[in-house]
Design a protein around this motif. Structure first.
Motif, PDB file in Angstrom:
ATOM      1  N   VAL A  89      27.104 -32.157  62.162  1.00  0.00           N
ATOM      2  CA  VAL A  89      27.642 -33.205  63.022  1.00  0.00           C
ATOM      3  C   VAL A  89      26.876 -33.279  64.341  1.00  0.00           C
ATOM      4  N   VAL A  90      26.623 -32.102  64.934  1.00  0.00           N
ATOM      5  CA  VAL A  90      25.973 -32.089  66.250  1.00  0.00           C
ATOM      6  C   VAL A  90      24.481 -32.377  66.122  1.00  0.00           C
ATOM      7  N   GLY A  91      23.857 -31.822  65.075  1.00  0.00           N
ATOM      8  CA  GLY A  91      22.406 -31.883  65.009  1.00  0.00           C
ATOM      9  C   GLY A  91      21.864 -32.952  64.097  1.00  0.00           C
ATOM     10  N   VAL A  92      22.118 -32.802  62.800  1.00  0.00           N
ATOM     11  CA  VAL A  92      21.435 -33.648  61.827  1.00  0.00           C
ATOM     12  C   VAL A  92      21.771 -35.116  62.045  1.00  0.00           C
ATOM     13  N   SER A  93      23.067 -35.407  62.251  1.00  0.00           N
ATOM     14  CA  SER A  93      23.403 -36.829  62.372  1.00  0.00           C
ATOM     15  C   SER A  93      22.989 -37.401  63.722  1.00  0.00           C
ATOM     16  N   ALA A  94      22.549 -36.540  64.675  1.00  0.00           N
ATOM     17  CA  ALA A  94      22.079 -37.056  65.958  1.00  0.00           C
ATOM     18  C   ALA A  94      20.589 -37.370  65.939  1.00  0.00           C
ATOM     19  N   LEU A  95      19.902 -36.957  64.860  1.00  0.00           N
ATOM     20  CA  LEU A  95      18.435 -37.093  64.858  1.00  0.00           C
ATOM     21  C   LEU A  95      17.981 -38.533  65.072  1.00  0.00           C
ATOM     22  N   GLY A 148      12.722 -34.454  77.913  1.00  0.00           N
ATOM     23  CA  GLY A 148      13.144 -34.218  76.536  1.00  0.00           C
ATOM     24  C   GLY A 148      14.503 -33.542  76.494  1.00  0.00           C
ATOM     25  N   VAL A 149      14.607 -32.404  77.185  1.00  0.00           N
ATOM     26  CA  VAL A 149      15.842 -31.626  77.126  1.00  0.00           C
ATOM     27  C   VAL A 149      16.968 -32.323  77.883  1.00  0.00           C
ATOM     28  N   LEU A 150      16.649 -32.898  79.047  1.00  0.00           N
ATOM     29  CA  LEU A 150      17.701 -33.513  79.862  1.00  0.00           C
ATOM     30  C   LEU A 150      18.325 -34.713  79.146  1.00  0.00           C
ATOM     31  N   MET A 151      17.475 -35.589  78.599  1.00  0.00           N
ATOM     32  CA  MET A 151      18.023 -36.764  77.914  1.00  0.00           C
ATOM     33  C   MET A 151      18.782 -36.344  76.655  1.00  0.00           C
ATOM     34  N   THR A 152      18.271 -35.328  75.958  1.00  0.00           N
ATOM     35  CA  THR A 152      19.003 -34.841  74.782  1.00  0.00           C
ATOM     36  C   THR A 152      20.366 -34.312  75.194  1.00  0.00           C
ATOM     37  N   ALA A 153      20.404 -33.570  76.327  1.00  0.00           N
ATOM     38  CA  ALA A 153      21.680 -33.024  76.782  1.00  0.00           C
ATOM     39  C   ALA A 153      22.656 -34.151  77.081  1.00  0.00           C
ATOM     40  N   ILE A 154      22.167 -35.219  77.719  1.00  0.00           N
ATOM     41  CA  ILE A 154      23.062 -36.330  78.043  1.00  0.00           C
ATOM     42  C   ILE A 154      23.563 -36.986  76.762  1.00  0.00           C
ATOM     43  N   MET A 155      22.662 -37.144  75.783  1.00  0.00           N
ATOM     44  CA  MET A 155      23.078 -37.753  74.526  1.00  0.00           C
ATOM     45  C   MET A 155      24.072 -36.859  73.781  1.00  0.00           C
ATOM     46  N   VAL A 156      23.811 -35.547  73.763  1.00  0.00           N
ATOM     47  CA  VAL A 156      24.730 -34.642  73.059  1.00  0.00           C
ATOM     48  C   VAL A 156      26.079 -34.604  73.765  1.00  0.00           C
ATOM     49  N   ALA A 157      26.066 -34.658  75.121  1.00  0.00           N
ATOM     50  CA  ALA A 157      27.340 -34.680  75.846  1.00  0.00           C
ATOM     51  C   ALA A 157      28.134 -35.922  75.457  1.00  0.00           C
ATOM     52  N   GLY A 158      27.438 -37.067  75.362  1.00  0.00           N
ATOM     53  CA  GLY A 158      28.136 -38.306  75.012  1.00  0.00           C
ATOM     54  C   GLY A 158      28.591 -38.330  73.575  1.00  0.00           C
ATOM     55  N   ARG A 159      27.789 -37.745  72.663  1.00  0.00           N
ATOM     56  CA  ARG A 159      28.136 -37.789  71.241  1.00  0.00           C
ATOM     57  C   ARG A 159      29.081 -36.662  70.848  1.00  0.00           C
ATOM     58  N   SER A 160      28.695 -35.419  71.216  1.00  0.00           N
ATOM     59  CA  SER A 160      29.420 -34.273  70.665  1.00  0.00           C
ATOM     60  C   SER A 160      30.422 -33.699  71.650  1.00  0.00           C
ATOM     61  N   ARG A 165      31.886 -24.444  67.564  1.00  0.00           N
ATOM     62  CA  ARG A 165      31.350 -25.595  68.315  1.00  0.00           C
ATOM     63  C   ARG A 165      30.331 -25.140  69.354  1.00  0.00           C
ATOM     64  N   VAL A 166      30.685 -24.080  70.086  1.00  0.00           N
ATOM     65  CA  VAL A 166      29.761 -23.602  71.124  1.00  0.00           C
ATOM     66  C   VAL A 166      28.482 -23.088  70.458  1.00  0.00           C
ATOM     67  N   LEU A 167      28.656 -22.351  69.366  1.00  0.00           N
ATOM     68  CA  LEU A 167      27.487 -21.801  68.672  1.00  0.00           C
ATOM     69  C   LEU A 167      26.581 -22.918  68.175  1.00  0.00           C
ATOM     70  N   ALA A 168      27.190 -23.941  67.599  1.00  0.00           N
ATOM     71  CA  ALA A 168      26.385 -25.057  67.084  1.00  0.00           C
ATOM     72  C   ALA A 168      25.617 -25.721  68.215  1.00  0.00           C
ATOM     73  N   ALA A 169      26.290 -25.947  69.342  1.00  0.00           N
ATOM     74  CA  ALA A 169      25.613 -26.624  70.454  1.00  0.00           C
ATOM     75  C   ALA A 169      24.502 -25.749  71.020  1.00  0.00           C
ATOM     76  N   VAL A 170      24.767 -24.437  71.152  1.00  0.00           N
ATOM     77  CA  VAL A 170      23.763 -23.534  71.737  1.00  0.00           C
ATOM     78  C   VAL A 170      22.531 -23.438  70.840  1.00  0.00           C
ATOM     79  N   LEU A 171      22.756 -23.367  69.531  1.00  0.00           N
ATOM     80  CA  LEU A 171      21.610 -23.211  68.632  1.00  0.00           C
ATOM     81  C   LEU A 171      20.863 -24.518  68.414  1.00  0.00           C
ATOM     82  N   LEU A 172      21.577 -25.630  68.448  1.00  0.00           N
ATOM     83  CA  LEU A 172      20.910 -26.881  68.110  1.00  0.00           C
ATOM     84  C   LEU A 172      20.267 -27.566  69.290  1.00  0.00           C
ATOM     85  N   MET A 173      20.750 -27.291  70.503  1.00  0.00           N
ATOM     86  CA  MET A 173      20.149 -27.962  71.659  1.00  0.00           C
ATOM     87  C   MET A 173      18.641 -27.694  71.782  1.00  0.00           C
TER      88      MET A 173
END
Lengths: 366, 267
Positions: free
Chosen positions: A154-160, A204-216, A251-259
């Protein structure tokens, strides 16, 4: 069927009402009654057709004001009037009015208190999450492998898709803007430095973080908030399942590993976008672009990005889960807590990014 | 105006279908003026869907529905405004607007349909409706989140009664209330119905409610109304579901308590 409500004054202070004394047929009768300044001793309602509580109320209020007696009602209408009279009690209608200055000061005070309370709660939650991780590490059988894999998806693959598109466009925009500005100095070739260093180190990382915050992050808050509302979390506790271990840890593990993975992916796509634009507008062939990237971007830039990413992931997931678990009692809170989770996550990510910038410069990684 | 012996709600050949699943097929129902009609049926027999079809929230696949002698299906919302003014609906959870206070909730229909009404009068109307539905006088400025389940239902009823409707729809009004609160709500429904001359369409699972206040009961099963009549008439039919419903342990207990209550009032 009788006409609209009306009244006429007769001798001896008798007011004769005619027509339907009902809400839809009342018209201007209440205003005319208010304006009536003669004496009334008897209200004769024998000519009235339909009679509902609003009509009864208007007549009752007028009778109470003028001290007149109501006559000419059959048993049903008398019963209705009695019920309405009984319901004539002082009722509070509006919240108490507060002085604006007091209110503003009160709200400011409340906001400050809430901010400190939230900070306190968030730190406590960070501690609780750490403890839950340690517990799971001590009892590996309690680790929920399936839940974690599901979160990965949910956090990673579908955000690609969305992260890829966003990064590609950002890479192109940086390259295009850089090319326009640097051309003034005849230094278009430094566009490559700009794109390479900016995307790998920051964007790269900052925009991804903003997108993950909004999505996940928002999804975490809404999921846990809804589970709190439907008492699922209470049910877990009574069965002996720790919500921290079952819900928060995956959830925390998924976010930490996938970010870091998503951040790296985002940087690469942004580089591709920048390379394509440079090829199209500056006529720098991709192979030269790659060559230059290797020369001008120090490897520490990649490390900077990859070190920040898991920290951002943890912040996003913890803010989301924390706000979700703060939901109590009503559905409206799910919405406001979800918003709070996203705002908090993005705010903290940007504040920490600033600290990281100072820290890495201090390390000499520039 | 409709003649008084004409049914206030008339449903003919109603069919509701969700995909493959048929909820109603050839459902007929008449609701008489001035009665309290209880609607019962097992879970998933489409009691709420029937109510939603009648009040126009659900477009049936086929059939015709007339309310106050006027057809309601396939008509524009603007055309049915005059009909909508004459009914009130209480949804299961009260469905109060959460951003408005109780008093403001009651005033919404008044403001919507009578925008020129003097604000002082709408305040007064809201205040006596609040008292009439048995809410405490300090409930006016409270928000729905501050109310208990029973108070929410009373506030929802006050809003449903805001326009002095002739027809009232109640969807499981006593579900989730304690027995004392449920009995009080039944009593309130009965007394308001008598005072205001209401016709009440009442969906319920509560056997005590059926015995205490319903004039007739309609039973939904097999996608239609299989029986309608007083409880005694229904018990006399030999349909297994109805027999099970009224003569099961809960049904018998409700009958006994009802008889005991009647004995108390007559002695």
């Amino acid at each position: 069927m009788s006409g609209p409500a009306d009244f006429s004054a007769a001798d001896g202070g008798t007011l004769r009402f005619t027509g339907d004394l009902s809400l839809s047929r009342l018209g201007t009768l209440p205003d005319r009654l208010n304006a009536f300044d003669g004496t009334a001793t008897v209200l004769d309602l024998s000519g009235v057709g339909r009679f509902d509580t609003v009509g009864a109320w208007v007549v009752h209020r007028f009778a109470a004001k003028s001290g007149a007696e109501i006559r000419g009602l059959d048993a049903d209408k008398r019963h209705l009037l009695d019920q309405v009279e009984q319901a004539d009690q002082p009722v509070a209608m509006r919240p108490e009015h507060v002085n604006p200055l007091t209110r503003v000061l009160g709200e400011v005070g409340q906001a400050v208190a809430t901010a400190f309370h939230t900070l306190h709660g968030l730190l406590g939650f960070l501690g609780a999450t750490t403890l839950a991780f340690l517990n799971v590490a001590r009892h590996p059988s309690r680790f929920r492998f399936n839940a974690v894999v599901h979160r990965f998806e949910v956090v990673g693959v579908s955000a690609l898709g969305i992260i890829g598109l966003m990064s590609f466009l950002i890479g192109m925009v940086i390259a295009q803007q850089g090319a326009v500005q640097l051309r003034q100095f005849g230094a278009e070739v430094f566009t490559i430095n700009l794109v390479g260093r900016l995307t790998l180190r920051e964007m790269g990382v900052l925009m991804t973080a903003i997108m993950v915050a909004g999505r996940s992050g928002s999804a975490f808050a809404a999921q846990l908030g809804t589970m709190k509302l439907t008492e699922e979390i209470d049910a877990m506790r009574t069965i002996g399942v720790s919500p921290m271990e079952a819900l928060v840890v995956p959830r925390v593990l998924a976010a930490v590993l996938l970010m870091p993975l998503l951040g790296f992916y985002s940087s690469m796509i942004a580089l591709i976008g920048g390379a394509l634009l440079s090829w199209a507008t500056l006529e720098i062939p991709p192979i030269t672009f790659i060559q230059r990237i290797r020369e001008v971007v120090p490897i520490t830039d990649l490390y900077v990005g990859l070190i920040k990413a898991p920290v951002f992931g943890a912040i996003i997931a913890i803010a989301g889960c924390f706000q979700g678990l703060q939901v109590e009692s009503d559905a409206e809170q799910v919405g406001s807590r979800t918003t709070a989770a996203v705002v908090q996550a993005i705010f903290l990510v940007i504040v920490l990014d600033a600290f990281f910038a100072v820290f890495f410069t201090w390390l000499g990684w520039n | 105006m409709a003649r008084s012996d004409e049914p206030i709600i008339r449903v003919r050949g109603l069919r509701n279908q969700f995909g493959e699943q048929m909820i109603h097929d050839g459902l007929d129902l008449d609701v008489r003026r001035g009665e309290i009609l209880g609607v019962v049926g097992g879970s998933g027999t489409g009691k709420s869907v029937l109510m939603r079809s009648i009040i126009g929230l659900q477009q049936p696949t086929a059939g015709e529905i007339t309310v106050f002698g006027e057809p309601t299906l396939g008509r524009d919302e603007t055309e049915t405004v005059d009909i909508r003014k004459r009914w009130g609906v209480l949804f299961q959870g009260g469905a109060l607007f959460s951003t408005l206070t109780v008093a403001e909730n009651v005033q919404v229909p008044l403001r919507e349909f009578y925008p020129n009404m003097d604000p002082a009068l709408t305040d007064q109307i809201a205040s006596y409706k609040v008292v009439m539905t048995g809410l405490p006088p300090n409930a006016g400025p409270k928000y729905p989140a501050e109310l208990s389940g029973g108070m929410k239902k009373r506030a929802g009823l006050a809003r449903a009664l805001a326009l002095d409707p002739e027809l009232l729809f109640l969807d499981e009004p006593t579900a989730g209330l304690d027995p004392i609160g449920a009995a009080a709500f039944d009593e309130l429904t009965r007394s308001l119905q008598r005072t205001l001359g209401l016709t009440v369409f009442l969906i319920t699972h509560d056997l005590d409610t059926l015995h205490a206040i319903c004039d007739r009961v309609a039973v939904l099963a097999d996608k239609r109304v299989i029986a309608i009549g007083t409880i005694d008439e229904l018990i006399a039919t030999d349909h297994p579901w109805i027999a099970e419903y009224f003569s099961g342990p809960r049904g018998r207990a409700a009958v006994q308590s009802q008889h005991a209550a009647q004995a108390r009032t007559t002695s």
